[in-house]
Design a protein around this motif. Structure first.
Motif: not given
Length: 344
Positions: A7, A33, A238, A250, A312, A315, A319, A321-322, A325
């Motif tokens: 990232s 994360e 993603h 995405f 990744l 922004d 979050h 959903k991040v 993933s």
């Protein structure tokens, strides 16, 4: 094969001198994360150094040190340390400190940098782009092998039998080279017998097969065992429970990112058909669990890589959903890939 995440800490720009509310929020998210990636059994988390308002990670070592205190097993690396514009002594000390905090989990991924903001920021000339990297890489590797260093170069003051501390818990810090597809980078890494991380950002993966061959051929020509080389592949990533959901999640942030950077570099604006092509034929890993598994294995068949980093991006996405993933990657994709490759 090691499976991990990279990232740059993409962030919505904070306008104004104070109250960096977006950066503060994004920092907490990034630490969450890394913690989740460790909890779901991923192998590596890497952070890329940039000096721009749209990427938050300017000091990867500091963030990795914070993450080291809340994780147990995951390796903590830069996905690029712009070695040309930093001091190798300080870089080694910072990552050795991360290594001590983490119990021996720190790595450095050194690169010349595809963004050039750090050069004027730290007083370096772009005309010295290659010379700076070559000299500083040699110095970093010397420091990594030797507690006491005598050194003389062109771009910094000499050292005469100076001890450099702290030393890492590991015998030495793993140092990778990061590359974007320049043959000279492949030759350098192979000749020096260093692990190589290749970022696939556009075109077809097959296009990079000659690059990897150049890497291994250079190692063989220098007398190294090319079969023992470590090779990493990185692709933007993603996943969601359903393919269409992943694409819709995405694309908005990816479009913003690519068109912002593209405007600086003279690229044509990205559109949805191009995005869909990159998902289907290119390196983008955006879809469901099975698609990610298939693509990671297809890349491994092409390159024989020993590491894959899922980058990744953006922004703009909620979050949760991040995090979902990352959870799917660690609990569904990674076990299937390891099983297919016979890894434990």
């Amino acid at each position: 094969m090691e499976l991990g995440i990279s990232s740059f800490g993409d962030v919505r720009r904070d306008h104004g001198a104070g109250k960096a509310v977006n950066a503060h929020r994004r920092m907490q998210e990034l630490l969450a994360e890394i913690k989740l990636a460790d909890e779901v059994g991923l192998d590596v988390f890497a952070l890329g150094e940039h000096h721009r308002p749209d990427f938050m990670v300017s000091a990867p070592e500091v963030i990795l040190a914070a993450a080291a205190a809340t994780t147990k097993n995951i390796r903590l690396s830069s996905s690029v340390t712009v070695l040309s514009s930093v001091d190798p002594v300080r870089t080694f000390q910072n990552f050795a400190t991360v290594d001590l905090i983490s119990g021996g989990r720190a790595e450095i991924m050194a690169g010349r940098g595809s963004f050039i903001e750090s050069f004027p920021l730290f007083g370096y000339k772009l005309d010295d782009y290659d010379a700076l990297f070559n000299e500083k890489l040699e110095m970093l590797l010397t420091i990594n092998k030797n507690e006491f260093v005598t050194w003389k170069g062109e771009f910094r003051a000499p050292l005469v039998n100076r001890g450099i501390y702290p030393r890492p818990l590991q015998e030495s810090l793993p140092v990778w080279l990061a590359a974007g597809g320049t043959p000279a980078s492949a030759k350098r890494a192979g000749r020096m017998n260093l692990p190589l991380m290749l970022a696939l950002l556009g075109g077809s993966p097959e296009h990079f097969v000659p690059f990897v061959k150049t890497y291994r051929d250079a190692a063989t020509a220098a007398g190294h065992d090319a079969g023992k080389l470590q090779l990493g592949i990185s692709s933007q990533f993603h996943i969601a429970e359903h393919e269409d959901e992943a694409a819709e999640d995405f694309y908005p942030g990816y479009e913003v990112l690519m068109n912002r950077v593209g405007a600086e570099r003279g690229w044509s604006p990205l559109n949805r058909p191009q995005f869909d092509y990159l998902r289907e034929k290119g390196p983008l890993m955006v879809g469901g669990v099975e698609q990610a598994i298939d693509k990671i294995l297809a890349q491994h068949k092409l390159f024989g890589n020993t590491r894959f980093l899922a980058q990744l991006v953006g922004d703009e996405m909620p979050h949760d959903k991040v995090l979902r993933s990352i959870e799917l990657y660690g609990t569904k994709v990674a076990p299937a890939v390891r099983k297919a490759l016979g890894d434990k």
